[in-house]
Design an enzyme around this catalytic site. Structure first.
Site, short mmCIF file in Angstrom:
data_model
loop_
_atom_site.label_atom_id
_atom_site.label_comp_id
_atom_site.label_asym_id
_atom_site.label_seq_id
_atom_site.Cartn_x
_atom_site.Cartn_y
_atom_site.Cartn_z
CG HIS A 1 54.66 -24.41 -13.21
ND1 HIS A 1 55.46 -24.48 -12.29
CD2 HIS A 1 53.59 -23.81 -12.63
CE1 HIS A 1 55.02 -23.94 -11.18
NE2 HIS A 1 53.79 -23.79 -11.39
CG HIS B 1 53.30 -18.96 -11.85
ND1 HIS B 1 52.36 -18.62 -10.92
CD2 HIS B 1 53.44 -20.44 -11.40
CE1 HIS B 1 52.09 -19.45 -10.01
NE2 HIS B 1 52.54 -20.72 -10.46
P1 5GP Z 1 52.34 -22.60 -8.10
O1 5GP Z 1 52.17 -23.89 -7.12
O2 5GP Z 1 51.74 -21.32 -7.56
O3 5GP Z 1 51.69 -23.10 -9.49
O4 5GP Z 1 53.93 -22.53 -8.47
C1 5GP Z 1 54.54 -21.44 -7.60
C2 5GP Z 1 56.02 -21.71 -7.92
O5 5GP Z 1 56.92 -20.71 -7.73
C3 5GP Z 1 56.49 -23.23 -7.23
O6 5GP Z 1 56.93 -23.92 -8.35
C4 5GP Z 1 57.68 -22.45 -6.43
O7 5GP Z 1 58.82 -23.39 -6.21
C5 5GP Z 1 58.16 -21.15 -6.94
N1 5GP Z 1 58.53 -20.21 -6.26
C6 5GP Z 1 58.06 -19.66 -4.99
N2 5GP Z 1 58.73 -18.99 -4.46
C7 5GP Z 1 59.74 -18.34 -5.28
C8 5GP Z 1 60.80 -17.48 -5.47
O8 5GP Z 1 61.01 -16.67 -4.49
N3 5GP Z 1 61.63 -17.64 -6.65
C9 5GP Z 1 61.46 -18.45 -7.58
N4 5GP Z 1 62.23 -18.37 -8.52
N5 5GP Z 1 60.67 -19.28 -7.39
C10 5GP Z 1 59.46 -19.40 -6.38
#
Ligand code: 5GP
Length: 115
Positions: free
Chosen positions: A103, A101
């Protein structure tokens, strides 16, 4: 087979998300725990688990993902003041969801370097 993640379920419509953009290649939705006034995640519909897979994938997959991220940021009105694009990978990068993903963070002055 990559393990199923929360983003697989969002893409499948099994759990809700606040969608801001969708086309045949990507889905963009608001982060559930926003770190800025605007915090959106852009995922490819054709699953990529980790950024490190890109060397083995067709180059247009990464191209389309980042092109769409730029498009979404513009649609969200972030272009004038600026924003940040982040891809976290692995434990040191603090990737918490095993579905690639991008951001998009904007709407406030961000600091550098990141923690
Ligand atoms: P990472 O830390 O893997 O780069 O980012 C994962 C992101 O996914 C985090 O910012 C977290 O808040 C978001 N996230 C986790 N679970 C969910 C969810 O169920 N729905 C949404 N919309 N975001 C999520």
């Amino acid at each position: 087979m990559a393990e199923e993640t929360i983003f697989d379920k969002i893409l499948a419509g099994e759990i809700p998300a606040d969608k801001v953009y969708e086309d045949e290649h990507v889905l963009a939705f608001r982060d559930i725990n926003p770190q800025a006034p605007t915090h959106v995640l852009v995922i490819p519909k054709r699953k990529v688990s980790h950024f490190t897979e890109f060397p083995e994938r067709p180059a247009e997959e990464a191209g389309i993902l980042f092109q769409r991220a730029a498009h979404v940021a513009k649609e969200l009105g972030l272009e004038k003041n600026g924003y940040r694009i982040v891809v976290n990978h692995g434990p040191h990068g603090q990737q918490s969801v095993g579905y690639l993903h991008v951001h998009i963070l904007g709407g406030r002055q961000l600091s550098w370097p990141p923690g």
